[in-house]
Design a protein around this motif. Structure first.
Motif, mmCIF file in Angstrom:
data_model
loop_
_atom_site.group_PDB
_atom_site.id
_atom_site.type_symbol
_atom_site.label_atom_id
_atom_site.label_comp_id
_atom_site.label_asym_id
_atom_site.label_seq_id
_atom_site.Cartn_x
_atom_site.Cartn_y
_atom_site.Cartn_z
ATOM 1 N N ALA A 177 -8.880 20.414 -7.808
ATOM 2 C CA ALA A 177 -10.327 20.590 -7.678
ATOM 3 C C ALA A 177 -11.017 19.237 -7.797
ATOM 4 N N PRO A 178 -12.187 19.056 -7.115
ATOM 5 C CA PRO A 178 -12.876 17.763 -7.156
ATOM 6 C C PRO A 178 -13.258 17.328 -8.566
ATOM 7 N N ASP A 179 -13.708 18.261 -9.413
ATOM 8 C CA ASP A 179 -14.104 17.836 -10.756
ATOM 9 C C ASP A 179 -12.914 17.389 -11.590
ATOM 10 N N VAL A 180 -11.724 17.976 -11.321
ATOM 11 C CA VAL A 180 -10.518 17.531 -12.026
ATOM 12 C C VAL A 180 -10.169 16.111 -11.622
ATOM 13 N N VAL A 181 -10.234 15.840 -10.302
ATOM 14 C CA VAL A 181 -9.886 14.512 -9.815
ATOM 15 C C VAL A 181 -10.872 13.469 -10.313
ATOM 16 N N ASN A 182 -12.174 13.780 -10.266
ATOM 17 C CA ASN A 182 -13.188 12.790 -10.602
ATOM 18 C C ASN A 182 -13.187 12.423 -12.085
ATOM 19 N N GLN A 183 -12.802 13.345 -12.918
ATOM 20 C CA GLN A 183 -12.867 13.113 -14.376
ATOM 21 C C GLN A 183 -11.506 12.803 -15.001
ATOM 22 N N ALA A 184 -10.448 12.800 -14.231
ATOM 23 C CA ALA A 184 -9.103 12.602 -14.788
ATOM 24 C C ALA A 184 -8.834 11.136 -15.079
ATOM 25 N N THR A 185 -7.799 10.895 -15.817
ATOM 26 C CA THR A 185 -7.258 9.555 -16.052
ATOM 27 C C THR A 185 -5.981 9.423 -15.240
ATOM 28 N N PHE A 186 -5.840 8.302 -14.582
ATOM 29 C CA PHE A 186 -4.659 8.050 -13.769
ATOM 30 C C PHE A 186 -3.819 6.994 -14.476
ATOM 31 N N ALA A 187 -2.529 7.315 -14.621
ATOM 32 C CA ALA A 187 -1.637 6.451 -15.401
ATOM 33 C C ALA A 187 -0.389 6.129 -14.596
ATOM 34 N N VAL A 188 0.193 4.989 -14.925
ATOM 35 C CA VAL A 188 1.427 4.535 -14.268
ATOM 36 C C VAL A 188 2.478 4.319 -15.364
ATOM 37 N N SER A 189 3.630 4.971 -15.202
ATOM 38 C CA SER A 189 4.740 4.811 -16.144
ATOM 39 C C SER A 189 5.918 4.161 -15.443
ATOM 40 N N VAL A 190 6.793 3.576 -16.262
ATOM 41 C CA VAL A 190 8.024 2.979 -15.753
ATOM 42 C C VAL A 190 9.121 4.016 -15.881
ATOM 43 N N PHE A 192 0.846 -1.197 0.000
ATOM 44 C CA PHE A 192 0.000 0.000 0.000
ATOM 45 C C PHE A 192 0.876 1.239 0.000
ATOM 46 N N THR A 193 0.461 2.217 -0.785
ATOM 47 C CA THR A 193 1.120 3.522 -0.813
ATOM 48 C C THR A 193 0.038 4.585 -0.678
ATOM 49 N N ALA A 194 0.159 5.441 0.348
ATOM 50 C CA ALA A 194 -0.844 6.479 0.599
ATOM 51 C C ALA A 194 -0.218 7.844 0.379
ATOM 52 N N ARG A 195 -0.981 8.758 -0.229
ATOM 53 C CA ARG A 195 -0.506 10.101 -0.496
ATOM 54 C C ARG A 195 -1.673 11.091 -0.285
ATOM 55 N N PRO A 196 -1.399 12.318 0.196
ATOM 56 C CA PRO A 196 -2.423 13.344 0.308
ATOM 57 C C PRO A 196 -2.350 14.389 -0.806
ATOM 58 N N VAL A 197 -1.582 14.142 -1.845
ATOM 59 C CA VAL A 197 -1.284 15.211 -2.824
ATOM 60 C C VAL A 197 -2.469 15.600 -3.682
ATOM 61 N N LEU A 198 -3.531 14.805 -3.731
ATOM 62 C CA LEU A 198 -4.690 15.170 -4.552
ATOM 63 C C LEU A 198 -5.478 16.322 -3.958
ATOM 64 N N SER A 199 -5.209 16.692 -2.697
ATOM 65 C CA SER A 199 -5.928 17.800 -2.076
ATOM 66 C C SER A 199 -5.660 19.124 -2.772
ATOM 67 N N GLY A 200 -4.617 19.197 -3.578
ATOM 68 C CA GLY A 200 -4.322 20.436 -4.311
ATOM 69 C C GLY A 200 -5.088 20.561 -5.613
#
Length: 302
Positions: free
Chosen positions: A256-269, A246-254
């Motif tokens: 807006a809610p609509d940006v977070v809810n509608q965004a795409t989350f990606a993982v790169s190497v 598990f990895t926890a982060r609070p960085v999404l608090s910066g």
């Protein structure tokens, strides 16, 4: 032994203190020789003592004693009591003696038989005794009612010794838990059959947790999480995903809610430790979008 109503009434009046000196001496004599009668007196003292305790002693004013002495004729100094001297007896003449004897004989023949007043006197005394007990008990009961009423409605008027003590009662009020915030989950995967990470976002705090599911470690490399949105000029890094489950982060608090809810989350190497340019430098291997799993205000399980 069986006791009459007179004995019981005497015991009650003794407990009340309304007997005269002779009657008190009679009761105390009976108590000295009869333990059962002593128990009756003590029972009355127990019954009446509760009422008597509620009535405080009151010292009469000096003027009361003066009025009593004046009323019975003892006011001021008393003159010595002088009895009149009895005249010397003279023997009656023989004619007077004969006439007196005839008169007494006639009175004896004409007088009705003497009635035995013992029962009348006993019944009158018994009735008077019970009236005294009832009056005293009623007065004490009335005083008790007044004291209890004052304790409830006006305790400040009572003496400090018999005021009711304040009671402190602690009341626990349980408030319902606040409504839970909405929960969002994104499956970060390369295809629909093999999720590599599960991203969970709390809508209230916008903290996120990444759980490693099927991703395999890359030697000398690190997985880095990114948020991608058309409202942002470029992908923004959310940090390197740690090697733990598990990895926890609070960085999404910066964001807006609509940006977070509608965004795409990606993982790169990326190189070990993450990208040094602020943008993805390696291939994007996993991605996903948030879906709502717990609605806003849903009750929480206890």
């Amino acid at each position: 032994m069986a006791y009459s109503e007179d004995h019981i009434a005497l015991a009650a009046e003794y407990a009340l203190g309304t007997l005269d000196a002779d009657e008190r001496a009679q009761v105390e004599t009976m108590m000295a020789v009869d333990k059962e009668f002593t128990a009756i007196v003590q029972a009355w003292e127990f019954r009446l003592g509760v009422l008597n305790q509620m009535v405080g002693s009151v010292e009469p004013r000096p003027i009361v004693w003066e009025n009593i002495q004046r009323a019975i004729g003892h006011g001021g100094e008393q003159a010595p009591l002088v009895l009149p001297e009895a005249p010397p007896e003279t023997p009656p003449p023989s004619t007077l003696v004969a006439a007196n004897d005839a008169y007494e004989a006639a009175i004896a023949q004409a007088s009705p038989p003497v009635v035995d007043d013992a029962n009348v006197i006993r019944l009158a005394g018994r009735a008077k005794r019970w009236r005294n007990i009832a009056s005293a008990t009623g007065a004490l009961a009335a005083a008790l009612v007044v004291m209890l009423a004052m304790q409830v409605y006006q305790p400040d008027l009572l003496p400090q010794a018999i005021r009711p003590k304040p009671r402190i009662q602690t009341v626990e009020i349980k408030t319902p838990p606040p409504p839970a915030g909405a929960q969002y989950v994104a499956l970060l995967q390369s295809d629909s059959n093999s999720p590599a990470f599960i991203l969970t976002v709390d809508a209230a705090t916008r903290n996120f947790t990444v759980r490693k599911v099927g991703a395999r470690p890359e030697p000398g490399k690190s997985y880095e999480l990114w948020i991608v949105s058309d409202k942002l000029q470029r992908p923004r890094s959310l940090g390197v995903i740690g090697g733990n489950d598990f990895t926890a982060r609070p960085v999404l608090s910066g964001y807006a809610p609509d940006v977070v809810n509608q965004a795409t989350f990606a993982v790169s190497v990326e190189p070990e430790g993450g990208s040094t340019t602020g943008a993805p430098t390696g291939p994007v291997v996993f991605s996903g979008k948030l879906i709502e799993t717990v609605p806003q205000g849903a009750p929480t399980a206890r």
